[in-house]
Structures are given as C-alpha cells and as structure tokens.
Design a protein around this motif. Structure first.
Motif, short mmCIF file in Angstrom:
data_model
loop_
_atom_site.label_atom_id
_atom_site.label_comp_id
_atom_site.label_asym_id
_atom_site.label_seq_id
_atom_site.Cartn_x
_atom_site.Cartn_y
_atom_site.Cartn_z
N LEU A 43 1.38 -1.01 -0.42
CA LEU A 43 0.49 0.00 -0.19
C LEU A 43 0.74 1.46 0.31
CD1 LEU A 43 -2.74 -1.25 2.64
CD2 LEU A 43 -3.67 -0.63 -0.51
N ASP A 44 2.29 1.38 0.15
CA ASP A 44 2.85 1.68 0.01
C ASP A 44 3.96 2.12 -0.78
OD1 ASP A 44 1.92 4.06 2.47
OD2 ASP A 44 1.97 0.73 3.36
N ILE A 45 4.98 2.71 -1.19
CA ILE A 45 6.03 3.43 -1.69
C ILE A 45 6.98 4.37 -1.05
CG2 ILE A 45 5.93 2.43 -4.19
CD1 ILE A 45 6.02 5.30 -5.04
N PHE A 46 8.68 3.91 -0.64
CA PHE A 46 9.30 4.77 -0.54
C PHE A 46 10.61 4.52 -0.87
CE2 PHE A 46 7.16 2.72 2.92
CZ PHE A 46 6.04 4.03 3.63
N VAL A 47 10.87 6.01 -1.19
CA VAL A 47 12.53 6.12 -1.79
C VAL A 47 13.11 6.46 -1.02
CG1 VAL A 47 12.74 7.09 -3.22
CG2 VAL A 47 10.82 6.63 -3.97
N TYR A 48 14.72 6.11 -1.33
CA TYR A 48 15.58 6.69 -0.34
C TYR A 48 16.62 6.89 -0.93
CZ TYR A 48 12.62 4.04 4.05
OH TYR A 48 12.56 3.78 4.61
N GLN A 49 17.91 7.55 -0.38
CA GLN A 49 18.97 7.88 -1.08
C GLN A 49 20.00 6.51 -1.10
OE1 GLN A 49 20.73 11.18 0.27
NE2 GLN A 49 19.95 12.84 -1.19
N ASN A 50 20.94 6.14 -1.31
CA ASN A 50 22.01 5.25 -1.18
C ASN A 50 22.38 5.32 0.21
OD1 ASN A 50 23.70 7.08 -1.85
ND2 ASN A 50 24.51 5.74 -3.61
N ASN A 51 21.81 6.46 1.03
CA ASN A 51 23.09 6.62 2.00
C ASN A 51 21.84 6.26 3.41
OD1 ASN A 51 21.33 9.00 1.99
ND2 ASN A 51 23.25 10.58 2.72
N GLY A 52 20.68 6.04 2.72
CA GLY A 52 19.82 5.23 3.67
C GLY A 52 18.96 6.91 4.06
N THR A 53 19.26 7.76 3.31
CA THR A 53 17.92 8.91 3.93
C THR A 53 16.86 9.10 3.07
OG1 THR A 53 20.33 9.95 4.24
CG2 THR A 53 17.96 11.33 3.81
N LEU A 54 15.77 8.59 4.09
CA LEU A 54 14.20 8.33 3.54
C LEU A 54 13.72 10.01 2.73
CD1 LEU A 54 11.70 7.26 2.79
CD2 LEU A 54 10.91 8.80 4.96
#
Length: 80
Positions: A28-39
C-alpha cells in the motif's frame, strides 16, 4: 545497508542503474531513499499496488488495483 520499518507488506526493493535511489515497493506504499539511507519521500495508496517499474532511472510508474496509474519523479516524489 539501512534498517527501516515498513507499514505494509514489502513487495520489492528497486535500485536505479546509477545506484542513487533505493525504492521499497510495498502493498500500500512506496518509500524512496538515497543510497545512504536517508528517506527522500514516501507515498501511501488507498488500493493495492499491482504493477510497478522504474522508467529511465528518473521515475517510477505505479499502477494500483483500481486501475489508477501514476508516475513519480524519484528525486522529489512529484507527479509527472
């Protein structure tokens, strides 16, 4: 690697070719992070995610069970 707690069932983890973005696609969701783990951003949906894919390593296409198809820019979450 980074640790995250997701609110719905995890379907897949996608990474763009340049390894800049990590996308967690859930039921029910999508989450996009930078490769360093920052949302960077996340989006919830009313209906179940049925289909998804990265396009040109700049956006993600999400299609839900209600037939709605949305294109989001990976860097900002803006709808294209």
């Amino acid at each position: 690697m980074f640790e995250v707690e997701l609110p719905s069932l995890l379907y897949d983890v996608l990474v763009d070719l340049d390894c800049i973005y990590v996308v967690c696609v859930c039921e029910l969701d999508i989450f996009v992070y930078q490769n360093n783990g920052t949302l960077l951003w996340n989006m919830g949906f009313r209906d179940t995610v049925e289909s998804y894919y990265l396009e040109d390593d700049e956006s993600i296409i999400i299609e839900c069970s209600d037939g709605e198809r949305t294109t989001f820019q990976l860097d900002s979450g803006a709808v294209k």
